[in-house]
Design a protein around this motif. Structure first.
Motif, PDB file in Angstrom:
ATOM      1  N   ALA A   1      10.719 -48.452 -44.651  1.00  0.00           N
ATOM      2  CA  ALA A   1      12.070 -49.210 -44.641  1.00  0.00           C
ATOM      3  C   ALA A   1      10.908 -50.591 -45.982  1.00  0.00           C
ATOM      4  O   ALA A   1      12.078 -50.769 -46.761  1.00  0.00           O
ATOM      5  CB  ALA A   1      11.968 -50.124 -43.502  1.00  0.00           C
ATOM      6  N   TYR A   2      10.572 -50.175 -45.347  1.00  0.00           N
ATOM      7  CA  TYR A   2       8.503 -50.736 -46.770  1.00  0.00           C
ATOM      8  C   TYR A   2       7.974 -50.502 -47.413  1.00  0.00           C
ATOM      9  O   TYR A   2       7.502 -48.938 -47.908  1.00  0.00           O
ATOM     10  CB  TYR A   2       7.485 -51.177 -46.056  1.00  0.00           C
ATOM     11  CG  TYR A   2       7.999 -52.307 -44.951  1.00  0.00           C
ATOM     12  CD1 TYR A   2       8.447 -52.246 -43.955  1.00  0.00           C
ATOM     13  CD2 TYR A   2       7.594 -53.908 -45.178  1.00  0.00           C
ATOM     14  CE1 TYR A   2       8.436 -53.203 -42.473  1.00  0.00           C
ATOM     15  CE2 TYR A   2       8.034 -55.156 -44.734  1.00  0.00           C
ATOM     16  CZ  TYR A   2       8.583 -54.252 -43.158  1.00  0.00           C
ATOM     17  OH  TYR A   2       9.475 -55.446 -42.522  1.00  0.00           O
ATOM     18  N   ASP A   3       8.380 -50.853 -49.060  1.00  0.00           N
ATOM     19  CA  ASP A   3       7.076 -50.934 -50.369  1.00  0.00           C
ATOM     20  C   ASP A   3       5.923 -50.690 -49.905  1.00  0.00           C
ATOM     21  O   ASP A   3       5.955 -51.318 -48.843  1.00  0.00           O
ATOM     22  CB  ASP A   3       7.374 -51.964 -51.640  1.00  0.00           C
ATOM     23  CG  ASP A   3       8.429 -51.689 -51.976  1.00  0.00           C
ATOM     24  OD1 ASP A   3       9.716 -52.438 -52.655  1.00  0.00           O
ATOM     25  OD2 ASP A   3       9.754 -50.690 -51.811  1.00  0.00           O
ATOM     26  N   MET A   4       5.146 -50.137 -50.114  1.00  0.00           N
ATOM     27  CA  MET A   4       3.655 -50.122 -49.620  1.00  0.00           C
ATOM     28  C   MET A   4       2.840 -49.674 -51.424  1.00  0.00           C
ATOM     29  O   MET A   4       2.997 -49.062 -52.232  1.00  0.00           O
ATOM     30  CB  MET A   4       3.442 -49.084 -49.138  1.00  0.00           C
ATOM     31  CG  MET A   4       4.087 -48.648 -47.277  1.00  0.00           C
ATOM     32  SD  MET A   4       4.104 -50.362 -47.066  1.00  0.00           S
ATOM     33  CE  MET A   4       2.184 -49.774 -46.629  1.00  0.00           C
TER      34      MET A   4
ATOM     35  N   THR B   1      11.362 -45.198 -50.265  1.00  0.00           N
ATOM     36  CA  THR B   1      11.454 -43.167 -50.868  1.00  0.00           C
ATOM     37  C   THR B   1      12.795 -43.148 -51.255  1.00  0.00           C
ATOM     38  O   THR B   1      13.291 -42.581 -52.621  1.00  0.00           O
ATOM     39  CB  THR B   1      11.620 -41.904 -49.690  1.00  0.00           C
ATOM     40  OG1 THR B   1       9.882 -41.861 -49.065  1.00  0.00           O
ATOM     41  CG2 THR B   1      12.149 -40.713 -50.205  1.00  0.00           C
ATOM     42  N   SER B   2      13.931 -43.494 -50.693  1.00  0.00           N
ATOM     43  CA  SER B   2      15.733 -43.870 -51.323  1.00  0.00           C
ATOM     44  C   SER B   2      15.337 -44.895 -52.790  1.00  0.00           C
ATOM     45  O   SER B   2      16.183 -43.917 -53.439  1.00  0.00           O
ATOM     46  CB  SER B   2      16.125 -44.225 -50.414  1.00  0.00           C
ATOM     47  OG  SER B   2      15.644 -46.005 -50.434  1.00  0.00           O
ATOM     48  N   SER B   3      14.371 -44.874 -53.115  1.00  0.00           N
ATOM     49  CA  SER B   3      14.367 -46.267 -54.757  1.00  0.00           C
ATOM     50  C   SER B   3      13.507 -45.208 -55.620  1.00  0.00           C
ATOM     51  O   SER B   3      14.123 -45.406 -56.941  1.00  0.00           O
ATOM     52  CB  SER B   3      13.858 -47.578 -53.679  1.00  0.00           C
ATOM     53  OG  SER B   3      12.580 -47.587 -54.232  1.00  0.00           O
ATOM     54  N   GLY B   4      12.505 -44.347 -54.996  1.00  0.00           N
ATOM     55  CA  GLY B   4      12.281 -43.498 -55.994  1.00  0.00           C
ATOM     56  C   GLY B   4      11.411 -44.181 -56.661  1.00  0.00           C
ATOM     57  O   GLY B   4      10.510 -43.580 -58.069  1.00  0.00           O
TER      58      GLY B   4
END
Length: 126
Positions: free
Chosen positions: A31-34, A56-59
């Motif tokens: 659920a996190y940007d890294m 991953t869903s944001s790409g």
């Protein structure tokens, strides 16, 4: 308890490559940007990321200008791990590299502030 554990740092000659890994536990990694943040010798840790990756869903991905074309960030949600492939390394890349939860914005990346790793040393020298 939440953890981020980095590995893969070391000493490399200019022009060489390293692959950093950061494995998360204790929180919902997917659920996190890294991001990867660095602290050069004698300097404060940079407030903006060298490279970051959205969920991953944001790409989404972000690269600081100085590393574009040389570094590649990726993530494997099944392994709760984010990677930083660093090629064509330069002495200016010498720093402690920290993995952290991040926020990928339009033209920069900043720490989320919740989770930080302990850092891994990257030294580029002949």
């Amino acid at each position: 308890q939440s953890h981020l554990v980095e590995s893969g740092g070391g000493l490399v000659q200019p022009g060489g490559s390293l692959r950093l890994s950061c494995t998360a536990s204790g929180f919902q990694f997917v659920a996190y940007d890294m991001g990867w943040f660095r602290q050069a010798p004698g300097k404060e840790r940079e407030g903006e990321g060298v490279s970051c990756i959205g969920t991953t869903s944001s790409g989404r991905t972000y690269y600081e200008d100085s590393v574009k074309g040389r570094f590649t960030i990726s993530r494997d949600d099944a392994k709760n791990t984010v990677y930083l492939q660093m090629n064509s390394l330069k002495p200016d890349d010498t720093a402690v590299y920290y993995c952290a939860a991040a926020l990928v914005l339009h033209n920069r990346c900043v720490p989320d502030g919740k989770y930080w790793g302990q850092g891994t040393q990257v030294t580029v020298s002949s």
